[in-house]
Scaffold this motif. Structure first.
Motif, PDB file in Angstrom:
ATOM      1  N   HIS A 134       0.808  -1.226   0.000  1.00  0.00           N
ATOM      2  CA  HIS A 134       0.000   0.000   0.000  1.00  0.00           C
ATOM      3  C   HIS A 134       0.843   1.280   0.000  1.00  0.00           C
ATOM      4  CE1 HIS A 134      -3.668  -2.257   0.251  1.00  0.00           C
ATOM      5  NE2 HIS A 134      -3.180  -2.952   1.263  1.00  0.00           N
ATOM      6  N   ALA A 135       2.149   1.138  -0.223  1.00  0.00           N
ATOM      7  CA  ALA A 135       2.988   2.323  -0.458  1.00  0.00           C
ATOM      8  C   ALA A 135       2.946   2.602  -1.959  1.00  0.00           C
ATOM      9  CB  ALA A 135       4.416   2.070   0.034  1.00  0.00           C
ATOM     10  N   TYR A 136       1.830   3.184  -2.400  1.00  0.00           N
ATOM     11  CA  TYR A 136       1.609   3.348  -3.834  1.00  0.00           C
ATOM     12  C   TYR A 136       2.555   4.390  -4.424  1.00  0.00           C
ATOM     13  CZ  TYR A 136      -2.872   1.555  -2.042  1.00  0.00           C
ATOM     14  OH  TYR A 136      -3.838   0.843  -1.388  1.00  0.00           O
ATOM     15  N   PHE A 260      15.308  -0.096  -6.636  1.00  0.00           N
ATOM     16  CA  PHE A 260      15.189  -0.947  -5.449  1.00  0.00           C
ATOM     17  C   PHE A 260      13.727  -1.043  -5.006  1.00  0.00           C
ATOM     18  CE2 PHE A 260      14.676  -0.936  -0.831  1.00  0.00           C
ATOM     19  CZ  PHE A 260      15.178  -2.198  -0.525  1.00  0.00           C
ATOM     20  N   LEU A 261      13.030   0.094  -4.962  1.00  0.00           N
ATOM     21  CA  LEU A 261      11.639   0.099  -4.492  1.00  0.00           C
ATOM     22  C   LEU A 261      10.734  -0.662  -5.456  1.00  0.00           C
ATOM     23  CD1 LEU A 261      11.426   3.758  -3.157  1.00  0.00           C
ATOM     24  CD2 LEU A 261      11.506   1.658  -1.810  1.00  0.00           C
ATOM     25  N   ARG A 262      11.009  -0.549  -6.755  1.00  0.00           N
ATOM     26  CA  ARG A 262      10.197  -1.300  -7.721  1.00  0.00           C
ATOM     27  C   ARG A 262      10.407  -2.812  -7.534  1.00  0.00           C
ATOM     28  NH1 ARG A 262      12.381   2.881 -11.711  1.00  0.00           N
ATOM     29  NH2 ARG A 262      10.968   4.614 -11.269  1.00  0.00           N
ATOM     30  N   LYS A 263      11.658  -3.215  -7.325  1.00  0.00           N
ATOM     31  CA  LYS A 263      11.919  -4.643  -7.111  1.00  0.00           C
ATOM     32  C   LYS A 263      11.240  -5.139  -5.834  1.00  0.00           C
ATOM     33  CE  LYS A 263      16.357  -4.795  -9.576  1.00  0.00           C
ATOM     34  NZ  LYS A 263      17.826  -4.777  -9.429  1.00  0.00           N
ATOM     35  N   ALA A 264      11.270  -4.317  -4.782  1.00  0.00           N
ATOM     36  CA  ALA A 264      10.633  -4.703  -3.518  1.00  0.00           C
ATOM     37  C   ALA A 264       9.129  -4.867  -3.708  1.00  0.00           C
ATOM     38  CB  ALA A 264      10.927  -3.660  -2.437  1.00  0.00           C
ATOM     39  N   ALA A 265       8.507  -3.925  -4.433  1.00  0.00           N
ATOM     40  CA  ALA A 265       7.069  -4.010  -4.675  1.00  0.00           C
ATOM     41  C   ALA A 265       6.747  -5.248  -5.525  1.00  0.00           C
ATOM     42  CB  ALA A 265       6.580  -2.741  -5.381  1.00  0.00           C
ATOM     43  N   HIS A 266       7.572  -5.509  -6.545  1.00  0.00           N
ATOM     44  CA  HIS A 266       7.334  -6.650  -7.442  1.00  0.00           C
ATOM     45  C   HIS A 266       7.444  -7.971  -6.679  1.00  0.00           C
ATOM     46  CE1 HIS A 266       7.925  -9.248 -11.031  1.00  0.00           C
ATOM     47  NE2 HIS A 266       7.159  -8.345 -11.603  1.00  0.00           N
ATOM     48  N   ALA A 294      -6.013  -4.652  -8.989  1.00  0.00           N
ATOM     49  CA  ALA A 294      -5.787  -3.269  -8.537  1.00  0.00           C
ATOM     50  C   ALA A 294      -4.353  -3.072  -8.040  1.00  0.00           C
ATOM     51  CB  ALA A 294      -6.776  -2.912  -7.434  1.00  0.00           C
ATOM     52  N   LEU A 295      -3.843  -4.003  -7.233  1.00  0.00           N
ATOM     53  CA  LEU A 295      -2.502  -3.828  -6.672  1.00  0.00           C
ATOM     54  C   LEU A 295      -1.419  -3.980  -7.739  1.00  0.00           C
ATOM     55  CD1 LEU A 295      -2.986  -5.574  -3.220  1.00  0.00           C
ATOM     56  CD2 LEU A 295      -2.579  -3.142  -3.633  1.00  0.00           C
ATOM     57  N   TRP A 296      -1.573  -4.962  -8.631  1.00  0.00           N
ATOM     58  CA  TRP A 296      -0.620  -5.043  -9.746  1.00  0.00           C
ATOM     59  C   TRP A 296      -0.739  -3.796 -10.617  1.00  0.00           C
ATOM     60  CZ3 TRP A 296       3.518  -7.904 -10.553  1.00  0.00           C
ATOM     61  CH2 TRP A 296       3.642  -9.136  -9.889  1.00  0.00           C
ATOM     62  N   GLY A 297      -1.972  -3.336 -10.804  1.00  0.00           N
ATOM     63  CA  GLY A 297      -2.208  -2.203 -11.689  1.00  0.00           C
ATOM     64  C   GLY A 297      -1.708  -0.877 -11.157  1.00  0.00           C
ATOM     65  N   ILE A 298      -1.645  -0.723  -9.836  1.00  0.00           N
ATOM     66  CA  ILE A 298      -1.143   0.552  -9.300  1.00  0.00           C
ATOM     67  C   ILE A 298       0.382   0.567  -9.315  1.00  0.00           C
ATOM     68  CG2 ILE A 298      -0.957   0.025  -6.815  1.00  0.00           C
ATOM     69  CD1 ILE A 298      -2.524   3.202  -8.296  1.00  0.00           C
ATOM     70  N   HIS A 299       1.000  -0.605  -9.116  1.00  0.00           N
ATOM     71  CA  HIS A 299       2.467  -0.661  -9.091  1.00  0.00           C
ATOM     72  C   HIS A 299       3.061  -0.882 -10.485  1.00  0.00           C
ATOM     73  CE1 HIS A 299       3.007  -0.590  -4.722  1.00  0.00           C
ATOM     74  NE2 HIS A 299       1.978  -1.410  -4.619  1.00  0.00           N
ATOM     75  N   GLY A 766     -10.117  -8.242   9.524  1.00  0.00           N
ATOM     76  CA  GLY A 766      -8.665  -8.265   9.760  1.00  0.00           C
ATOM     77  C   GLY A 766      -7.961  -7.146   9.025  1.00  0.00           C
ATOM     78  N   GLU A 767      -8.377  -6.890   7.790  1.00  0.00           N
ATOM     79  CA  GLU A 767      -7.764  -5.808   7.005  1.00  0.00           C
ATOM     80  C   GLU A 767      -8.055  -4.457   7.654  1.00  0.00           C
ATOM     81  OE1 GLU A 767      -5.472  -4.331   3.812  1.00  0.00           O
ATOM     82  OE2 GLU A 767      -5.797  -6.380   4.490  1.00  0.00           O
ATOM     83  N   LEU A 768      -9.284  -4.282   8.135  1.00  0.00           N
ATOM     84  CA  LEU A 768      -9.655  -3.031   8.800  1.00  0.00           C
ATOM     85  C   LEU A 768      -8.810  -2.821  10.057  1.00  0.00           C
ATOM     86  CD1 LEU A 768     -11.550  -0.586   9.184  1.00  0.00           C
ATOM     87  CD2 LEU A 768     -13.173  -2.128  10.306  1.00  0.00           C
ATOM     88  N   GLN A 769      -8.646  -3.880  10.850  1.00  0.00           N
ATOM     89  CA  GLN A 769      -7.821  -3.762  12.056  1.00  0.00           C
ATOM     90  C   GLN A 769      -6.364  -3.471  11.707  1.00  0.00           C
ATOM     91  OE1 GLN A 769      -8.950  -7.597  13.655  1.00  0.00           O
ATOM     92  NE2 GLN A 769     -10.065  -6.644  15.343  1.00  0.00           N
ATOM     93  N   SER A 770      -5.854  -4.117  10.670  1.00  0.00           N
ATOM     94  CA  SER A 770      -4.450  -3.932  10.289  1.00  0.00           C
ATOM     95  C   SER A 770      -4.184  -2.523   9.794  1.00  0.00           C
ATOM     96  CB  SER A 770      -4.067  -4.931   9.195  1.00  0.00           C
ATOM     97  OG  SER A 770      -4.154  -6.245   9.675  1.00  0.00           O
ATOM     98  N   ARG A 771      -5.196  -1.920   9.156  1.00  0.00           N
ATOM     99  CA  ARG A 771      -5.009  -0.561   8.637  1.00  0.00           C
ATOM    100  C   ARG A 771      -5.253   0.498   9.701  1.00  0.00           C
ATOM    101  NH1 ARG A 771      -6.903   0.289   2.460  1.00  0.00           N
ATOM    102  NH2 ARG A 771      -6.335  -1.737   1.605  1.00  0.00           N
ATOM    103  N   SER A 772      -5.699   0.107  10.891  1.00  0.00           N
ATOM    104  CA  SER A 772      -6.023   1.068  11.945  1.00  0.00           C
ATOM    105  C   SER A 772      -4.851   1.168  12.899  1.00  0.00           C
ATOM    106  CB  SER A 772      -7.278   0.624  12.694  1.00  0.00           C
ATOM    107  OG  SER A 772      -8.338   0.467  11.788  1.00  0.00           O
TER     108      SER A 772
END
Length: 781
Positions: A134-136, A260-266, A294-299, A766-772
């Motif tokens: 989620h570090a878009y 480096f950041l692109r490789k980490a995201a990939h 969506a996640l592949w498409g944003i990165h 779980g996703e809601l809790q993790s993002r909070s």
């Protein structure tokens, strides 16, 4: 003979100097690779391996390699200094095996990102794989190679592929090196490409080499030149994450490259199962793509269409989780409330007692309020309306309906001035209706306070108006059914909760025009009603933008109004949030005006006065004891001085558009034509364009939308306090439709499962809790 420790330090110093000097390979005579070939580097084979081929690396890769080499040297030094008997082995986070799937909450150390990779990600605040997902990117560049650059505009960043047909090397002056090549594109065009002070590039610039270059276009007549920022060979570009595609650009810092950041995201996208927490039927209903797309498409978007789909879905998710969090935190919104009759005949009885008729907008909002009051669920509604739109009359009608059913009502205002004004208005509205209205503020004598508290507790007061004094521990209501909170954003969350402890229905009023999109997020736990119509007969305030060079004429106009029996406000701008400087500037302004306007009676209101002193000055102003009120602070929202017909705002460029509109609303409250003079101390075109918006419109919501687009969301309702996070992709100025859809889904989910307990909602929960980030919030669900 030198010790290993001495050799380590002799090697570390030039490498650190090379990194500090910008990695130009000029600090060490003969270059870094000659240093590594010397006996000095003998005991450190790891360092030699990390820096192998240094001269051929680009600047970013050199910096990365040097950083890793210095880490190795520092690590060996610490190991050498550690006392051997007490030696402990730190358990490293086990790296994932090739192809192993990892959960989103796995630490970044589980990912194979090379030496020091986990530390780099952590330094950017990315501690788990979910953080990386989620570090878009904050923007995207189109690096798909163009066949020709003839039609490309100058200054654009583009990517081009071609074959090197010639190269040159120039040193126009000492310390400057320019490398140039001519590239022939597949379409037969020619492009000159250049590099400044990057000697390590030269080895790749061989005639006949096929290169993919990215840079900014410059044009000299028919000649096209490219100032190169990124270079890859055609072979390397195949499958590259940094060229030949739409490429994401991430937030970073020195020493952490985009590659480096692109490789980490990939690698994260490959390692984490991208299961969707939104079931397919919800995705179809709201026309959003699945999470993996969506996640592949944003990165790493395959094309513009996938990038658009990704952006839409991830914005939807941001608002969905925000609305769920707001609704769950606003626990009062899901409690059982009072159930009122709220009949049409009672509304008619109240309206017949008024000296005016409700507007259509007031009637519409009253219907929304009465629908809530009749329901079993507790009402939690925000009523927004521009200055003078009649919010107080609507709230008074709701309070009357509560009293008719045997309940008490309360109206809490942020200041004693406003509370007094509301009290007088309610007494006027309810005088013929046999409703007992009480008043309770901090400035009352202990005896008067005790008497009012006793009457409230014994049910001898039907509606009580006051300030925070209403939520003191010794205030007990006999049967509170409806609480009205005016300008709620000026109270803390806990203050509001104290008033709502008995689960009354809640009506929040705000005269601050807030764009619908922002209200839906900042007030996510409240339903929204808007009074978007002014009563007939109100004359719009005439607004004029004036440069400070014409200040004398502006105050000449003020004096003419005073001679006609009117009064004026003069407001000075905030000065770097420094009350002492504000007071000094306002005092000086008041003194200057006494010289410029010797006939006028002038008083000063400032932030260091007590509430009682402010109220005394406002009462004197209302009773026409003086002509001009100079104020250092924003004049209280809602304060009526019907005889004031002019508002002068000094240094208007220092205010937001919505603030200026609020200030303008202090005049035009009587029958006379009123005026607002914006005196601008800055004369730039940008400032004039911004202030012209106020000059040309009197619609608070239009102005608020313009302000949101110009300034961003700011701190409406104190966003830190209410838990509204920064939106990574969301654009409040344009996302109203997405916000409303996300809010609809959030309300649907919680209406059917308030605690998200159904097995199918566990992943969403779980996703809601993790993002909070708030532990307290996690405990709510």
């Amino acid at each position: 003979m030198a010790t290993v420790a001495e050799m380590r330090e002799k090697l570390r110093r030039p490498l650190a100097a090379e990194l500090a000097a910008g990695c130009g390979d000029r600090v060490v005579a003969g270059g870094v690779e000659r240093l590594l070939a010397s006996p000095l580097a003998g005991p450190f084979p790891g360092v030699r391996e990390v820096l192998r081929g240094y001269a051929e690396l680009d600047g970013v890769a050199r910096a990365e390699a040097l950083g890793r080499a210095l880490e190795l040297l520092d690590g060996q030094e610490k190991a050498a200094k550690a006392p051997r008997p007490a030696r402990t082995i730190k358990q490293a986070v086990p790296a994932a095996a090739p192809g192993e799937r990892l959960p989103p909450d796995a630490e970044v150390g589980r990912l194979d990102t090379g030496p020091g990779g986990a530390r780099k990600l952590q330094s950017l605040g990315l501690h788990t794989l979910r953080d990386v997902l989620h570090a878009y990117p904050h923007r995207h560049e189109d690096r798909r190679a163009l066949p020709d650059l003839d039609a490309v505009e100058e200054g654009l960043k583009v990517t081009v592929e071609g074959r090197v047909t010639s190269k040159s090397r120039r040193t126009p002056k000492p310390g400057m090196l320019i490398l140039e090549v001519t590239l022939e594109t597949p379409a037969g065009g020619r492009v000159r490409a250049s590099w400044f002070n990057q000697p390590w590039i030269e080895r790749q610039l061989k005639e006949g080499a096929r290169l993919v270059l990215t840079g900014r276009v410059k044009k000299f007549g028919r000649s096209v030149q490219l100032a190169v920022e990124h270079l890859e060979t055609v072979e390397d570009a195949k499958g590259s994450l940094s060229t030949g595609r739409i490429v994401g650009v991430y937030d970073s810092k020195d020493g952490i490259s985009q590659e480096f950041l692109r490789k980490a995201a990939h690698r994260t996208l490959q390692a984490v199962p991208l299961d969707d927490y939104l079931p397919a039927h919800w995705r179809r209903k709201y026309r959003v793509t699945d999470l993996g797309d969506a996640l592949w498409g944003i990165h790493f978007p395959a094309d513009e269409e996938q990038l658009s789909r990704a952006n839409h879905r991830l914005r939807f998710d941001e608002y969905l989780f925000l609305e769920l969090r707001m609704l769950l935190q606003g626990e009062d919104a899901v409690l059982q409330g009072k159930r009122f009759q709220a009949t049409g005949s009672d509304i008619s009885t109240f309206e017949d007692a008024l000296p005016f008729r409700f507007t259509n907008a007031q009637r519409r909002v009253l219907l929304e309020i009465t629908d809530d009051m009749r329901a079993e669920r507790q009402m939690a509604r925000l009523v927004q309306g521009d200055v003078g739109s009649g919010k107080t009359a609507v709230a008074a009608c709701a309070l009357y309906l509560a009293v008719r059913d045997g309940y008490q009502g309360a109206l809490m205002a942020p200041t004693e001035i406003l509370a007094r004004q509301h009290f007088e208005n309610l007494v006027g509205y309810m005088a013929k209706l046999d409703v007992r209205v009480g008043y309770l503020v901090g400035a009352m004598t202990p005896k008067a306070k005790l008497e009012m508290q006793t009457r409230i507790a014994e049910g001898e007061v039907d509606v009580v108006v006051g300030t925070q004094a209403l939520i003191q521990e010794n205030v007990r209501f006999d049967n509170l059914g409806l609480a009205v909170v005016d300008e709620e954003h000026r109270f803390g969350v806990m203050q509001r909760r104290k008033l709502l402890a008995g689960r009354p229905d809640v009506l929040v009023m705000s005269a601050t025009p807030i764009p619908r999109s922002l209200a839906l997020t900042a007030y996510g736990d409240l339903e929204l009603s808007i009074i978007d119509e002014l009563p007939p007969g109100r004359t719009p305030v005439e607004t004029k933008l004036i440069q400070d060079t014409h200040r004398q004429q502006a105050y000449g106009f003020v004096m003419r109004q005073i001679r006609e029996g009117r009064q004026a406000f003069v407001v000075t701008a905030l000065i770097e949030e420094n009350e002492n400087l504000e007071l000094l500037a306002a005092t000086q302004l008041a003194d200057d005006l006494r010289v410029i306007l010797p006939e006028a009676r002038i008083e000063l209101l400032h932030g260091k006065m007590s509430a009682a002193e402010k109220e005394h000055i406002m009462e004197r102003f209302r009773s026409r004891a003086f002509d001009i009120l100079v104020s250092t602070t924003v004049i209280e929202v809602g304060v009526d001085v019907p005889n004031a017909s002019v508002m002068v705002i000094e240094n208007a460029e220092r205010f937001g558009l919505s603030q200026l509109h609020q200030l303008r609303g202090r005049v035009g409250r009587g029958s006379a034509q009123s005026y607002c003079l914006l005196i601008a101390g800055e004369h730039s075109k940008k400032t004039r364009q911004r202030l012209k918006i106020i000059e040309g419109s009197t619609d608070g919501f239009v102005i608020a939308e313009a302000d949101l687009k110009l300034r961003g969301p700011g701190e409406i309702r104190g966003t830190r306090q209410s838990g509204v996070p920064d939106l990574r992709l969301g654009d409040l100025a344009n996302d109203t439709e997405i916000i409303e859809q996300a809010r609809e889904l959030a309300k649907h989910i919680l209406a059917h499962d308030p605690k998200l307990e159904h097995p199918r909602l566990q992943y969403l929960k779980g996703e809601l809790q993790s993002r909070s980030h708030s532990v307290a919030f996690r405990e709510v669900i």
